[in-house]
Motif scaffolding. Sequence first.
Motif, PDB file in Angstrom:
ATOM      1  N   THR A 193       0.848  -1.181   0.000  1.00 33.76           N
ATOM      2  CA  THR A 193       0.000   0.000   0.000  1.00 33.76           C
ATOM      3  C   THR A 193       0.892   1.242   0.000  1.00 33.76           C
ATOM      4  O   THR A 193       2.115   1.132   0.125  1.00 33.76           O
ATOM      5  N   CYS A 197      -2.591   6.104   1.388  1.00 34.01           N
ATOM      6  CA  CYS A 197      -3.775   5.258   1.219  1.00 34.01           C
ATOM      7  C   CYS A 197      -4.664   5.366   2.473  1.00 34.01           C
ATOM      8  O   CYS A 197      -4.156   5.331   3.591  1.00 34.01           O
ATOM      9  N   VAL A 202      -6.926  -0.027   3.660  1.00 35.83           N
ATOM     10  CA  VAL A 202      -5.983  -0.980   4.252  1.00 35.83           C
ATOM     11  C   VAL A 202      -6.731  -2.056   5.036  1.00 35.83           C
ATOM     12  O   VAL A 202      -6.440  -3.256   4.913  1.00 35.83           O
ATOM     13  N   VAL A 216       4.317  -0.683   3.339  1.00 35.05           N
ATOM     14  CA  VAL A 216       3.918   0.626   2.820  1.00 35.05           C
ATOM     15  C   VAL A 216       5.073   1.142   1.973  1.00 35.05           C
ATOM     16  O   VAL A 216       6.187   1.335   2.460  1.00 35.05           O
ATOM     17  N   VAL A 257      -2.821   6.047   5.989  1.00 36.51           N
ATOM     18  CA  VAL A 257      -2.243   4.994   6.821  1.00 36.51           C
ATOM     19  C   VAL A 257      -0.893   5.398   7.409  1.00 36.51           C
ATOM     20  O   VAL A 257      -0.474   4.849   8.433  1.00 36.51           O
TER      21      VAL A 257
END
Length: 313
Positions: A193, A197, A202, A216, A257
């Motif tokens: 991700t 995001c 997530v 990430v 996130v």
Amino acid sequence: MHQNGNGVKQGDRLLKMPGTLDRGPVEFRSHIVEQEGEVMAIATRDVVSVPRTMTIIAAVEQMTACGFRRLPVTDAGTKKLRGILTSGDVISLLGGGDTSRLVGEKHHGNLIAAVNESVRAIMTQTVVTLPDSARIREAVDTIVTKKIGGLPIVDKLGVLVGIVTERDVLRVLAAERSTLHVEDVMSQSLRVTAPDCPIATVTHDMMKYRFRRLPVVSDDVLYGIVTATDLMRYLGSREVFARMTTGNVAEVTNLPVRILIAGELTTTTPEKSINEAAREMLEKNIGALPVIEDSHLIGLVTEFDLVRAFARG
């Protein structure tokens, strides 16, 4: 149990010393004190559990404070096992799975109202357990075949008497030397991700693909790793409420996130032995290591990967 070519239960011969100093199969009981010889020898016996009537937020706070990924739910008096609350259940509540309906439908998006419901509303009720007479090989087989990170142990009356985790069996298995390297056992087809995001995306991806963690990545460079525990801590630390003004869950699940990523990131390299990787995970109390080569993420090795690799010998 699986059978090997010699007609011997694979569980009886899970450990093997490879290479020129091959000593042949090593039975689990050689690692456990003779008078016990069972899974209880490596399990946590003084298990923290909560009643079904405890609120979700109180249980998650307990998990966060203790650093648990799972919390057995028992009858207050008898301690009979009734369910288990996991970090996955919490992620589901935050928008990743079925229990998110508790927030969205019953409480019209109000997260504060939802987390004051009782644990029974979101706990996993069908729990995979082990009997207190189980051997370590049974724990390993169950963890590997069912992909479960922790197994409550119950007596003949269904009373909770212990819990054994991937980490517990990894400590036993990693005592044996292996010729395998990280690149032999790591996951390579990674779902990743981006830092910006939304948390909601997530949680959805974690539930859909049954991941406990997501790397990430930003511009092909590893930015960090977000785990199920990070998401649970977000709620259990009450940080989530500090970011709310209306109480609506979307206020916090729409945030990027990257706000959950903090602290030092421990990585490994593909040529390291799985013994080194296991030792590092155990020493640092972490469940996975991103694998880096030439400054790029090429894989991820987890406790589960290592347990499975050691178990297959």
